[in-house]
Design a protein around this motif. Structure first.
Motif, PDB file in Angstrom:
ATOM      1  N   MET A 141       0.817  -1.221   0.000  1.00 33.25           N
ATOM      2  CA  MET A 141       0.000   0.000   0.000  1.00 33.25           C
ATOM      3  C   MET A 141       0.850   1.270   0.000  1.00 33.25           C
ATOM      4  O   MET A 141       0.546   2.226  -0.722  1.00 33.25           O
ATOM      5  N   GLY A 142       1.898   1.298   0.804  1.00 31.18           N
ATOM      6  CA  GLY A 142       2.741   2.497   0.862  1.00 31.18           C
ATOM      7  C   GLY A 142       3.373   2.791  -0.494  1.00 31.18           C
ATOM      8  O   GLY A 142       3.458   3.957  -0.928  1.00 31.18           O
ATOM      9  N   THR A 143       3.800   1.744  -1.187  1.00 26.46           N
ATOM     10  CA  THR A 143       4.405   1.915  -2.516  1.00 26.46           C
ATOM     11  C   THR A 143       3.372   2.454  -3.511  1.00 26.46           C
ATOM     12  O   THR A 143       3.651   3.384  -4.277  1.00 26.46           O
ATOM     13  N   ARG A 193      11.663   0.032   6.526  1.00 27.11           N
ATOM     14  CA  ARG A 193      12.563  -0.763   7.382  1.00 27.11           C
ATOM     15  C   ARG A 193      13.580  -1.516   6.530  1.00 27.11           C
ATOM     16  O   ARG A 193      14.773  -1.488   6.800  1.00 27.11           O
ATOM     17  N   THR A 194      13.112  -2.155   5.467  1.00 25.21           N
ATOM     18  CA  THR A 194      14.037  -2.770   4.509  1.00 25.21           C
ATOM     19  C   THR A 194      14.399  -1.685   3.498  1.00 25.21           C
ATOM     20  O   THR A 194      13.611  -1.345   2.607  1.00 25.21           O
ATOM     21  N   LEU A 195      15.599  -1.165   3.685  1.00 24.45           N
ATOM     22  CA  LEU A 195      15.993   0.063   2.978  1.00 24.45           C
ATOM     23  C   LEU A 195      15.959  -0.076   1.457  1.00 24.45           C
ATOM     24  O   LEU A 195      15.601   0.867   0.741  1.00 24.45           O
ATOM     25  N   VAL A 241       2.228   1.074   7.761  1.00 26.32           N
ATOM     26  CA  VAL A 241       2.941  -0.149   8.140  1.00 26.32           C
ATOM     27  C   VAL A 241       1.942  -1.213   8.585  1.00 26.32           C
ATOM     28  O   VAL A 241       0.738  -0.967   8.607  1.00 26.32           O
ATOM     29  N   SER A 242       2.458  -2.411   8.963  1.00 21.97           N
ATOM     30  CA  SER A 242       1.552  -3.551   9.051  1.00 21.97           C
ATOM     31  C   SER A 242       0.565  -3.551  10.218  1.00 21.97           C
ATOM     32  O   SER A 242      -0.603  -3.856  10.006  1.00 21.97           O
ATOM     33  N   ASP A 243       0.996  -3.240  11.443  1.00 22.87           N
ATOM     34  CA  ASP A 243       0.119  -3.513  12.589  1.00 22.87           C
ATOM     35  C   ASP A 243       0.400  -2.566  13.756  1.00 22.87           C
ATOM     36  O   ASP A 243       1.201  -1.637  13.635  1.00 22.87           O
ATOM     37  N   HIS A 246       3.495   1.675  16.389  1.00 21.15           N
ATOM     38  CA  HIS A 246       4.024   2.203  17.644  1.00 21.15           C
ATOM     39  C   HIS A 246       5.534   2.446  17.515  1.00 21.15           C
ATOM     40  O   HIS A 246       6.054   3.482  17.927  1.00 21.15           O
ATOM     41  N   GLN A 247       6.200   1.473  16.903  1.00 21.81           N
ATOM     42  CA  GLN A 247       7.657   1.563  16.729  1.00 21.81           C
ATOM     43  C   GLN A 247       8.047   2.783  15.885  1.00 21.81           C
ATOM     44  O   GLN A 247       8.903   3.574  16.277  1.00 21.81           O
ATOM     45  N   VAL A 248       7.417   2.945  14.732  1.00 22.03           N
ATOM     46  CA  VAL A 248       7.846   4.043  13.841  1.00 22.03           C
ATOM     47  C   VAL A 248       7.385   5.416  14.336  1.00 22.03           C
ATOM     48  O   VAL A 248       7.977   6.436  13.998  1.00 22.03           O
ATOM     49  N   LEU A 265     -14.594   2.210  12.582  1.00 14.55           N
ATOM     50  CA  LEU A 265     -15.367   1.990  11.344  1.00 14.55           C
ATOM     51  C   LEU A 265     -14.590   1.108  10.364  1.00 14.55           C
ATOM     52  O   LEU A 265     -15.157   0.202   9.744  1.00 14.55           O
ATOM     53  N   LYS A 266     -13.300   1.349  10.242  1.00 10.33           N
ATOM     54  CA  LYS A 266     -12.473   0.532   9.327  1.00 10.33           C
ATOM     55  C   LYS A 266     -12.541  -0.949   9.722  1.00 10.33           C
ATOM     56  O   LYS A 266     -12.729  -1.828   8.874  1.00 10.33           O
ATOM     57  N   LEU A 267     -12.412  -1.239  11.015  1.00  9.67           N
ATOM     58  CA  LEU A 267     -12.481  -2.643  11.456  1.00  9.67           C
ATOM     59  C   LEU A 267     -13.881  -3.220  11.222  1.00  9.67           C
ATOM     60  O   LEU A 267     -14.023  -4.374  10.819  1.00  9.67           O
ATOM     61  N   VAL A 298      -0.857 -10.442  -5.559  1.00 16.18           N
ATOM     62  CA  VAL A 298      -1.281 -10.312  -4.167  1.00 16.18           C
ATOM     63  C   VAL A 298      -1.730  -8.874  -3.924  1.00 16.18           C
ATOM     64  O   VAL A 298      -0.993  -7.939  -4.175  1.00 16.18           O
ATOM     65  N   ARG A 299      -2.943  -8.712  -3.414  1.00 18.16           N
ATOM     66  CA  ARG A 299      -3.432  -7.362  -3.084  1.00 18.16           C
ATOM     67  C   ARG A 299      -3.428  -7.124  -1.588  1.00 18.16           C
ATOM     68  O   ARG A 299      -3.190  -6.026  -1.129  1.00 18.16           O
ATOM     69  N   PHE A 300      -3.742  -8.170  -0.834  1.00 17.36           N
ATOM     70  CA  PHE A 300      -3.801  -8.030   0.627  1.00 17.36           C
ATOM     71  C   PHE A 300      -3.354  -9.352   1.219  1.00 17.36           C
ATOM     72  O   PHE A 300      -4.005 -10.388   1.008  1.00 17.36           O
ATOM     73  N   ARG A 301      -2.245  -9.335   1.942  1.00 20.12           N
ATOM     74  CA  ARG A 301      -1.654 -10.576   2.430  1.00 20.12           C
ATOM     75  C   ARG A 301      -2.554 -11.233   3.484  1.00 20.12           C
ATOM     76  O   ARG A 301      -3.097 -10.548   4.354  1.00 20.12           O
ATOM     77  N   LEU A 302      -2.649 -12.558   3.401  1.00 17.93           N
ATOM     78  CA  LEU A 302      -3.484 -13.295   4.344  1.00 17.93           C
ATOM     79  C   LEU A 302      -3.063 -13.034   5.794  1.00 17.93           C
ATOM     80  O   LEU A 302      -3.906 -12.919   6.684  1.00 17.93           O
TER      81      LEU A 302
HETATM   82  N1  LIG Z   1      -3.139  -4.265   1.060  1.00 19.23           N
HETATM   83  C1  LIG Z   1      -4.368  -3.769   1.213  1.00 19.23           C
HETATM   84  O1  LIG Z   1      -5.264  -4.009   0.384  1.00 19.23           O
HETATM   85  C2  LIG Z   1      -4.712  -2.846   2.373  1.00 19.23           C
HETATM   86  C3  LIG Z   1      -5.853  -2.032   2.254  1.00 19.23           C
HETATM   87  C4  LIG Z   1      -6.171  -1.169   3.298  1.00 19.23           C
HETATM   88  C5  LIG Z   1      -5.386  -1.149   4.444  1.00 19.23           C
HETATM   89  N2  LIG Z   1      -4.300  -1.964   4.541  1.00 19.23           N
HETATM   90  C6  LIG Z   1      -3.484  -1.868   5.761  1.00 19.23           C
HETATM   91  O2  LIG Z   1      -2.375  -1.049   5.441  1.00 19.23           O
HETATM   92  C7  LIG Z   1      -1.207  -1.487   6.155  1.00 19.23           C
HETATM   93  C8  LIG Z   1      -0.099  -1.842   5.166  1.00 19.23           C
HETATM   94  O3  LIG Z   1      -0.578  -2.888   4.328  1.00 19.23           O
HETATM   95  P1  LIG Z   1       0.304  -3.480   3.124  1.00 19.23           P
HETATM   96  O4  LIG Z   1      -0.612  -4.348   2.347  1.00 19.23           O
HETATM   97  O5  LIG Z   1       1.076  -2.400   2.470  1.00 19.23           O
HETATM   98  O6  LIG Z   1       1.304  -4.414   3.967  1.00 19.23           O
HETATM   99  P2  LIG Z   1       2.736  -5.027   3.525  1.00 19.23           P
HETATM  100  O7  LIG Z   1       2.855  -5.065   2.061  1.00 19.23           O
HETATM  101  O8  LIG Z   1       2.869  -6.288   4.298  1.00 19.23           O
HETATM  102  O9  LIG Z   1       3.782  -3.939   4.088  1.00 19.23           O
HETATM  103  C9  LIG Z   1       3.982  -3.781   5.461  1.00 19.23           C
HETATM  104  C10 LIG Z   1       4.926  -2.622   5.682  1.00 19.23           C
HETATM  105  O10 LIG Z   1       5.132  -2.463   7.101  1.00 19.23           O
HETATM  106  C11 LIG Z   1       6.543  -2.449   7.347  1.00 19.23           C
HETATM  107  N3  LIG Z   1       6.802  -2.947   8.706  1.00 19.23           N
HETATM  108  C12 LIG Z   1       6.352  -4.104   9.257  1.00 19.23           C
HETATM  109  N4  LIG Z   1       6.776  -4.210  10.533  1.00 19.23           N
HETATM  110  C13 LIG Z   1       7.531  -3.095  10.780  1.00 19.23           C
HETATM  111  C14 LIG Z   1       8.238  -2.623  11.924  1.00 19.23           C
HETATM  112  N5  LIG Z   1       8.266  -3.312  13.074  1.00 19.23           N
HETATM  113  N6  LIG Z   1       8.890  -1.436  11.827  1.00 19.23           N
HETATM  114  C15 LIG Z   1       8.854  -0.732  10.667  1.00 19.23           C
HETATM  115  N7  LIG Z   1       8.209  -1.121   9.554  1.00 19.23           N
HETATM  116  C16 LIG Z   1       7.543  -2.296   9.618  1.00 19.23           C
HETATM  117  C17 LIG Z   1       7.133  -3.313   6.264  1.00 19.23           C
HETATM  118  O11 LIG Z   1       8.525  -3.069   6.134  1.00 19.23           O
HETATM  119  P3  LIG Z   1       9.490  -4.152   5.396  1.00 19.23           P
HETATM  120  O12 LIG Z   1       9.425  -3.825   3.927  1.00 19.23           O
HETATM  121  O13 LIG Z   1      10.815  -3.911   5.995  1.00 19.23           O
HETATM  122  O14 LIG Z   1       8.944  -5.513   5.726  1.00 19.23           O
HETATM  123  C18 LIG Z   1       6.321  -2.814   5.058  1.00 19.23           C
HETATM  124  O15 LIG Z   1       6.800  -1.577   4.623  1.00 19.23           O
HETATM  125  C19 LIG Z   1      -1.690  -2.644   7.038  1.00 19.23           C
HETATM  126  O16 LIG Z   1      -2.076  -2.152   8.297  1.00 19.23           O
HETATM  127  C20 LIG Z   1      -2.900  -3.170   6.288  1.00 19.23           C
HETATM  128  O17 LIG Z   1      -3.782  -3.866   7.151  1.00 19.23           O
HETATM  129  C21 LIG Z   1      -3.927  -2.796   3.518  1.00 19.23           C
END
Ligand SMILES: NC(=O)c1ccc[n+]([C@@H]2O[C@H](COP(=O)([O-])OP(=O)(O)OC[C@H]3O[C@@H](n4cnc5c(N)ncnc54)[C@H](OP(=O)(O)O)[C@@H]3O)[C@@H](O)[C@H]2O)c1
Length: 295
Positions: free
Chosen positions: A11-13, A31-33, A65-67, A72-74, A169-171, A228-232
């Protein structure tokens, strides 16, 4: 305008591509530069080596970020956004618990930072195409200040009032959206276990009110839809967060906790980094026969 992004997963990308296409200057951290370096070679953005570095360069920083732990960390951990001097607005777009969002709001406020939660509905395609449905909550003036950025990546933007109303609401929305593949999986496993061809369900469902929902997930679930759109693993996380947020208020979480357990089990059996509807395949495997080829 310059904007920071912390977290360049799927999503960030995609969001970075959207904002770059809208003319924003980006400062990013991952985190992964290498992910950040590769993206900035493509988009011409600036890479920071810490979230703090992003906040030192930008007035507004998006967290994607993921969770709960990662956010909290960032935000508040070592090298986090809160360590940057001066006023910064932190916009959290990650899906987290309402409890963690409140902790972030309070922790950042204590460090003189503004906080807005802005979880989104819509996946990678919508993010890259600047078509996200964005739910924002936080102080009204912070929302107004951030509105230009939020509008740049949203096709729908709503302001919901105080933190953590948007996280709740999101949840609540994800609880519905993520349940469907789990239910589909159990129905297909039922057919499989009793020797009835699963395709029959698809063709009959087409004649029923929920046919569109079955159709929407069929190829994604059975591994024929590609990317992959949303990881399991993240879908499992979201369902655990729904259950946790219900229990936090003394409400039983019968359905969400069952689906959370199913997605966790499917992730543990090797599907964690795959598109979440493939949890269906985990159930089909348990029903005997394995992947689609063996159905
Ligand atoms: N994908 C979707 O369709 C979607 C839609 C709406 C909302 N979301 C939410 O958006 C968020 C991101 O989703 P995503 O699909 O982009 O996930 P993702 O592809 O798994 O990416 C997770 C990101 O979090 C980083 N991260 C994980 N643990 C970290 C830590 N301890 N410290 C710093 N960075 C950390 C990862 O860094 P690394 O690259 O170093 O692993 C990566 O940049 C999640 O909360 C997800 O539930 C996702």
């Amino acid at each position: 305008m310059r904007i920071g992004i912390v977290g360049l997963g799927l999503m960030g990308t995609a969001l970075a591509r959207c904002l770059a296409s809208r003319g924003f200057e980006l400062v990013v951290y991952n985190r992964t530069l290498s992910r950040a370096e590769n993206l900035c070679r493509e988009l011409g953005c600036v890479v920071a080596t810490t979230p703090r570095g992003v906040a030192e360069a930008c007035r507004a920083v998006i967290l994607f970020v993921s969770d709960d732990e990662a956010v909290h960390q960032v935000a508040l951990g070592r090298g986090g956004v809160a360590e940057a001097p001066g006023r910064v607005t932190v916009i959290n777009m990650s899906t987290i618990t309402p409890m963690e969002s409140l902790r972030l709001y309070e922790g950042l406020q204590r460090r003189g930072k503004a906080y807005l939660e802005a979880p989104v509905y819509g996946s990678v395609d919508a993010a890259e195409g600047c078509r996200l449905l964005t739910m924002a909550a936080g102080p009204r003036e912070v929302f107004e200040d951030a509105k230009g950025v939020l509008e740049a990546f949203s096709s729908e933007l709503m302001y919901l009032g105080d933190v953590p109303r948007a996280s709740v609401l999101k949840l609540a929305l994800n609880n519905i959206g993520l349940a469907l593949p789990a239910i589909l999986g159990e129905s297909l496993a039922l057919l499989k276990a009793w020797g009835v061809e699963i395709e029959i369900l698809r063709s009959v469902a087409r004649k029923l009110w929920f046919g569109e929902a079955v159709e929407r997930y069929w190829d994604r679930a059975l591994g024929e839809a590609g990317s992959v759109r949303f990881r399991l693993a993240l879908a499992a996380k979201d369902m655990h967060y729904v259950a946790r947020a219900l229990r936090e208020r003394g409400v039983p979480a019968h359905v969400s906790s069952a689906i959370a357990d199913l997605y966790t089990a499917a992730a543990a059996s090797g599907y964690g980094d795959k598109d979440y509807p493939v949890a269906v395949q985990h159930l089909l495997r348990l029903a005997g026969g394995g992947s689609r080829a063996g159905l």
